[in-house]
Design a protein around this motif. Structure first.
Motif, PDB file in Angstrom:
ATOM      1  N   TYR A  33       0.824  -1.154  -0.171  1.00 34.98           N
ATOM      2  CA  TYR A  33       0.109  -0.074  -0.150  1.00 34.98           C
ATOM      3  C   TYR A  33       0.889   1.380   0.138  1.00 34.98           C
ATOM      4  O   TYR A  33       1.969   1.377   0.567  1.00 34.98           O
ATOM      5  N   LEU A  34       0.353   2.307  -0.797  1.00 35.09           N
ATOM      6  CA  LEU A  34       1.138   3.338  -0.960  1.00 35.09           C
ATOM      7  C   LEU A  34       0.053   4.601  -0.527  1.00 35.09           C
ATOM      8  O   LEU A  34      -0.971   4.401  -1.341  1.00 35.09           O
ATOM      9  N   GLU A  60       2.800   9.121  -1.421  1.00 30.17           N
ATOM     10  CA  GLU A  60       3.826   7.987  -1.965  1.00 30.17           C
ATOM     11  C   GLU A  60       4.075   7.688  -3.356  1.00 30.17           C
ATOM     12  O   GLU A  60       4.846   7.710  -3.967  1.00 30.17           O
ATOM     13  N   LYS A  61       2.573   7.722  -3.799  1.00 32.87           N
ATOM     14  CA  LYS A  61       2.674   7.353  -5.061  1.00 32.87           C
ATOM     15  C   LYS A  61       2.886   8.348  -6.110  1.00 32.87           C
ATOM     16  O   LYS A  61       3.501   8.228  -7.281  1.00 32.87           O
ATOM     17  N   ARG A  62       2.621   9.572  -5.649  1.00 32.07           N
ATOM     18  CA  ARG A  62       3.145  10.931  -6.540  1.00 32.07           C
ATOM     19  C   ARG A  62       4.792  10.895  -6.626  1.00 32.07           C
ATOM     20  O   ARG A  62       5.051  11.137  -7.713  1.00 32.07           O
ATOM     21  N   GLY A 102      10.347  -2.750   0.083  1.00 33.32           N
ATOM     22  CA  GLY A 102       9.348  -3.242   0.656  1.00 33.32           C
ATOM     23  C   GLY A 102       8.658  -4.405  -0.076  1.00 33.32           C
ATOM     24  O   GLY A 102       8.256  -5.481   0.722  1.00 33.32           O
ATOM     25  N   LEU A 103       8.553  -4.410  -1.099  1.00 28.75           N
ATOM     26  CA  LEU A 103       7.870  -5.575  -1.943  1.00 28.75           C
ATOM     27  C   LEU A 103       8.891  -7.104  -1.535  1.00 28.75           C
ATOM     28  O   LEU A 103       8.406  -7.919  -1.678  1.00 28.75           O
ATOM     29  N   THR A 104      10.194  -6.643  -1.488  1.00 22.85           N
ATOM     30  CA  THR A 104      11.026  -7.747  -1.310  1.00 22.85           C
ATOM     31  C   THR A 104      10.773  -8.359   0.054  1.00 22.85           C
ATOM     32  O   THR A 104      10.870  -9.752   0.310  1.00 22.85           O
ATOM     33  N   LYS A 126       3.196  -1.617   4.244  1.00 26.35           N
ATOM     34  CA  LYS A 126       3.209  -0.138   3.796  1.00 26.35           C
ATOM     35  C   LYS A 126       4.421   0.383   4.485  1.00 26.35           C
ATOM     36  O   LYS A 126       5.029  -0.351   5.034  1.00 26.35           O
ATOM     37  N   LEU A 127       4.698   1.659   3.936  1.00 26.01           N
ATOM     38  CA  LEU A 127       5.687   2.487   4.315  1.00 26.01           C
ATOM     39  C   LEU A 127       5.341   2.986   6.035  1.00 26.01           C
ATOM     40  O   LEU A 127       4.191   3.149   5.999  1.00 26.01           O
TER      41      LEU A 127
END
Length: 83
Positions: free
Chosen positions: A2-3, A7-9, A30-32, A37-38
């Protein structure tokens, strides 16, 4: 992972190339590690070895206009920083 909209921008380059590169790295890590979420941070530690890979990465960020988002702690009375 989730971003937030912010964060997406940043990931999409809306805050400049330097911040985009930093967010790409954070997102990949994060995916790894299967992060949900951050999370906000108040302190961070940066260590550079001066090796070519470190200086290359820093140059990418700086040349892309990135700045430090987490301020360093104030110096101690002896002038050193406790992190």
């Amino acid at each position: 992972m989730y971003l937030t909209d912010e964060e997406k921008r940043i990931l999409d380059g809306g805050e400049g190339a330097g911040k985009q590169k930093a967010m790409e790295m954070l997102y990949a890590l994060g995916l790894t590690f299967d992060a949900e979420k951050l999370i906000p941070v108040k302190r961070a530690h940066v260590a550079l070895s001066g090796q070519e890979g470190d200086t290359y990465w820093c140059e990418l960020l700086v040349n892309g206009g990135a700045t430090c988002a987490v301020p360093p702690p104030p110096p101690t009375p002896t002038g050193t920083q406790i992190i």
